[in-house]
Design a protein around this motif. Structure first.
Motif, PDB file in Angstrom:
ATOM      1  N   PRO A 175      -3.118  -6.623  13.654  1.00  0.00           N
ATOM      2  CA  PRO A 175      -3.775  -6.065  14.651  1.00  0.00           C
ATOM      3  C   PRO A 175      -5.204  -5.254  14.167  1.00  0.00           C
ATOM      4  N   SER A 176      -5.883  -4.976  15.159  1.00  0.00           N
ATOM      5  CA  SER A 176      -7.078  -4.145  14.568  1.00  0.00           C
ATOM      6  C   SER A 176      -6.944  -2.876  14.309  1.00  0.00           C
ATOM      7  N   PHE A 177      -7.772  -2.591  13.060  1.00  0.00           N
ATOM      8  CA  PHE A 177      -7.431  -1.481  12.355  1.00  0.00           C
ATOM      9  C   PHE A 177      -7.598  -0.237  12.868  1.00  0.00           C
ATOM     10  N   GLU A 178      -6.770   0.666  12.819  1.00  0.00           N
ATOM     11  CA  GLU A 178      -6.746   2.000  13.384  1.00  0.00           C
ATOM     12  C   GLU A 178      -6.683   2.911  12.276  1.00  0.00           C
ATOM     13  N   ARG A 179      -7.565   4.036  12.287  1.00  0.00           N
ATOM     14  CA  ARG A 179      -7.221   5.235  11.109  1.00  0.00           C
ATOM     15  C   ARG A 179      -6.396   6.249  11.860  1.00  0.00           C
ATOM     16  N   PHE A 180      -5.008   6.300  11.292  1.00  0.00           N
ATOM     17  CA  PHE A 180      -3.921   7.258  11.688  1.00  0.00           C
ATOM     18  C   PHE A 180      -4.438   8.456  11.266  1.00  0.00           C
ATOM     19  N   GLU A 181      -4.231   9.412  12.024  1.00  0.00           N
ATOM     20  CA  GLU A 181      -4.540  10.847  11.513  1.00  0.00           C
ATOM     21  C   GLU A 181      -4.079  11.418  10.244  1.00  0.00           C
ATOM     22  N   TRP A 182      -2.571  11.045  10.124  1.00  0.00           N
ATOM     23  CA  TRP A 182      -1.975  11.451   8.939  1.00  0.00           C
ATOM     24  C   TRP A 182      -2.380  10.744   7.843  1.00  0.00           C
ATOM     25  N   LEU A 183      -3.395   9.570   7.812  1.00  0.00           N
ATOM     26  CA  LEU A 183      -3.722   8.924   6.550  1.00  0.00           C
ATOM     27  C   LEU A 183      -5.079   9.704   6.187  1.00  0.00           C
ATOM     28  N   GLY A 184      -5.676  10.257   6.820  1.00  0.00           N
ATOM     29  CA  GLY A 184      -6.817  10.751   6.053  1.00  0.00           C
ATOM     30  C   GLY A 184      -8.026   9.988   5.846  1.00  0.00           C
ATOM     31  N   GLN A 185      -9.150  10.097   5.299  1.00  0.00           N
ATOM     32  CA  GLN A 185     -10.200   9.373   5.296  1.00  0.00           C
ATOM     33  C   GLN A 185     -10.109   8.786   3.556  1.00  0.00           C
ATOM     34  N   GLY A 186     -11.006   7.784   3.718  1.00  0.00           N
ATOM     35  CA  GLY A 186     -10.998   7.026   2.223  1.00  0.00           C
ATOM     36  C   GLY A 186     -10.039   5.700   2.125  1.00  0.00           C
ATOM     37  N   ILE A 187     -10.445   5.038   1.171  1.00  0.00           N
ATOM     38  CA  ILE A 187      -9.553   3.849   0.794  1.00  0.00           C
ATOM     39  C   ILE A 187      -8.230   3.987   0.364  1.00  0.00           C
ATOM     40  N   TYR A 188      -7.373   3.526   0.688  1.00  0.00           N
ATOM     41  CA  TYR A 188      -5.934   3.614   0.354  1.00  0.00           C
ATOM     42  C   TYR A 188      -5.121   2.397  -0.113  1.00  0.00           C
ATOM     43  N   ALA A 189      -4.077   2.679  -1.091  1.00  0.00           N
ATOM     44  CA  ALA A 189      -3.081   1.619  -1.293  1.00  0.00           C
ATOM     45  C   ALA A 189      -1.820   1.954  -0.675  1.00  0.00           C
ATOM     46  N   VAL A 190      -1.004   0.866  -0.350  1.00  0.00           N
ATOM     47  CA  VAL A 190       0.319   1.349   0.239  1.00  0.00           C
ATOM     48  C   VAL A 190       1.488   0.582  -1.081  1.00  0.00           C
ATOM     49  N   LEU A 191       2.160   1.778  -1.496  1.00  0.00           N
ATOM     50  CA  LEU A 191       3.069   1.439  -2.272  1.00  0.00           C
ATOM     51  C   LEU A 191       4.522   1.253  -1.693  1.00  0.00           C
ATOM     52  N   LEU A 192       4.897  -0.008  -1.683  1.00  0.00           N
ATOM     53  CA  LEU A 192       6.264  -0.431  -0.970  1.00  0.00           C
ATOM     54  C   LEU A 192       7.285  -0.313  -2.004  1.00  0.00           C
ATOM     55  N   HIS A 193       7.897   0.677  -2.234  1.00  0.00           N
ATOM     56  CA  HIS A 193       9.201   0.903  -3.091  1.00  0.00           C
ATOM     57  C   HIS A 193      10.419   0.417  -2.749  1.00  0.00           C
ATOM     58  N   ALA A 194      10.732   0.452  -1.616  1.00  0.00           N
ATOM     59  CA  ALA A 194      12.017  -0.087  -0.806  1.00  0.00           C
ATOM     60  C   ALA A 194      12.482  -1.326  -1.078  1.00  0.00           C
ATOM     61  N   THR A 195      13.895  -1.545  -1.170  1.00  0.00           N
ATOM     62  CA  THR A 195      14.466  -2.855  -1.626  1.00  0.00           C
ATOM     63  C   THR A 195      16.103  -2.547  -0.689  1.00  0.00           C
ATOM     64  N   SER A 196      16.583  -3.639  -0.339  1.00  0.00           N
ATOM     65  CA  SER A 196      17.844  -3.819   0.099  1.00  0.00           C
ATOM     66  C   SER A 196      19.192  -3.565  -0.508  1.00  0.00           C
ATOM     67  N   GLN A 197      18.659  -3.915  -1.829  1.00  0.00           N
ATOM     68  CA  GLN A 197      19.795  -3.729  -2.916  1.00  0.00           C
ATOM     69  C   GLN A 197      19.557  -2.686  -4.126  1.00  0.00           C
ATOM     70  N   ALA A 198      20.157  -1.847  -4.318  1.00  0.00           N
ATOM     71  CA  ALA A 198      19.771  -0.783  -5.237  1.00  0.00           C
ATOM     72  C   ALA A 198      19.674  -1.293  -6.907  1.00  0.00           C
ATOM     73  N   GLU A 199      20.112  -2.347  -7.178  1.00  0.00           N
ATOM     74  CA  GLU A 199      19.754  -2.873  -8.623  1.00  0.00           C
ATOM     75  C   GLU A 199      18.524  -3.457  -8.614  1.00  0.00           C
TER      76      GLU A 199
END
Length: 264
Positions: A175-199
Motif C-alpha cells: 500500500p501507499s507509504f504513510e509515515r506513522f506518527e510513532w515511527l518518527g522521521q528518517g530512514i528505518y529498518a524493521v527487525l522481525l524477531h518473532a517465530t512460532s516455535q521457541a527453538e
C-alpha cells in the motif's frame, strides 16, 4: 490461449498467534497463473483474519473471506448459521473452471466443495492430510520435502497445464507509504524477531548487536521492532538499542505499509 477462471482455495491455519505464512506462500501461484493465462480471473478464499494479504497482489480479483475459526467458537449461535448460509450462497454463485485447494487439509477440502468448478488438490501421498484427497475430483502428486512455495506452484501448474519456468515472484504491491506518527522521521529498518516455535528464536544478544549496528549514525536509520505478540521481547531489545521504536499493535494492512515503505 484459452482463458481459465481458477479459484484458489486456502485456509490459513493456526490456533493462537496469527500465522500468515500459508497465505504468503501462495502469492507466487497467482503470478504464475497470470503469466500463462493473462485473462484469468483469480478469486481467493481465505480465513477472514488474513484477507488483507491476498489483496497485496494486484492480480487477485476477488477475496472471499471465511470465518471458520469464529464460527467454530460459537457453533450454536443463530447469527453464525445465517452467516454460514450467506457464505455458501456467495461461494456457489460463481461458476469456476477450476477450484484448487493448495492447503491439502480436510477442512480446506470441505470448504472447497461449495465452489462450482473442477475440484483439484494434492494426491493422498502428497497432501498434508491424506483424507482431503478423497474430496477432490482430480489429484496430483507433488514431491514432499520441498518448500511450501514450490509445492503449491507445482500443484497449480499441473492442474492448469503449464510448466514452471521462472523463479517465484510474490507480486506484492505494498500500500501507499504513510509515515506513522510513532515511527518518527528518517530512514528505518524493521527487525522481525518473532517465530512460532521457541527453538527457532535467534539469541537475544545477536538481535541487540544487529540493532546496535543499525542505529549507528553512519547508517542513518533506526530499528522498528515487532510484533505485538512478542512485545515484551521488543521492549527488552529497545532498552539496549539506541533509537529503537517498539510499534503499537498493527493490522496486516498497517504492517504491509511499514514493511513496504520507501526508505526516507
Amino acid at each position: 490461449m484459452r482463458t481459465v477462471t481458477p479459484i484458489i482455495t486456502l485456509y490459513a491455519f493456526c490456533w493462537s498467534d496469527i500465522v500468515a505464512g500459508d497465505v504468503l506462500h501462495n502469492l507466487p501461484v497467482v503470478t504464475d497463473i497470470k503469466r500463462h493465462y493473462p485473462g484469468a480471473q483469480i478469486d481467493w478464499l481465505v480465513e477472514e483474519s488474513f484477507a488483507a494479504l491476498p489483496r497485496l497482489h494486484p492480480a487477485v480479483q476477488n477475496v472471499i473471506p471465511v470465518a471458520l475459526r469464529r464460527w467454530r467458537s460459537r457453533l450454536l449461535s443463530p447469527v453464525n448459521w445465517r452467516q454460514i448460509a450467506s457464505f455458501r450462497t456467495l461461494l456457489s454463485a460463481q461458476n469456476y473452471d477450476f477450484a484448487i485447494d493448495t492447503q491439502g487439509l480436510l477442512k480446506s477440502a470441505l470448504l472447497m466443495r461449495g465452489a462450482q468448478g473442477l475440484r483439484c488438490g494434492f494426491h493422498k501421498h502428497s497432501a498434508r492430510e491424506p483424507l482431503a484427497s478423497f474430496l477432490y475430483q482430480r489429484t496430483f502428486t507433488v514431491a514432499t520435502g520441498q518448500h511450501a512455495v514450490e509445492r503449491n506452484r507445482q500443484l497449480v501448474a499441473q492442474a492448469l497445464g503449464y510448466t514452471i519456468d521462472t523463479p517465484a515472484d510474490y507480486g506484492i504491491h505494498a500500500p501507499s507509504f504513510e509515515r506513522f506518527e510513532w515511527l518518527g522521521q528518517g530512514i528505518y529498518a524493521v527487525l522481525l524477531h518473532a517465530t512460532s516455535q521457541a527453538e527457532k528464536l535467534w539469541d537475544e544478544a545477536n538481535w541487540i548487536a544487529l540493532g546496535a549496528i543499525s542505529s549507528r549514525k553512519e547508517h542513518s536509520y533506526h530499528p522498528a521492532l515487532g510484533s505485538e505478540s512478542e512485545r515484551l521481547r521488543s521492549l527488552r531489545f529497545a532498552e539496549s538499542i539506541p533509537g529503537a521504536v517498539v510499534p503499537p499493535r498493527l493490522s496486516l494492512h498497517e504492517a504491509a505499509i511499514l514493511l513496504g515503505g520507501r526508505l526516507r
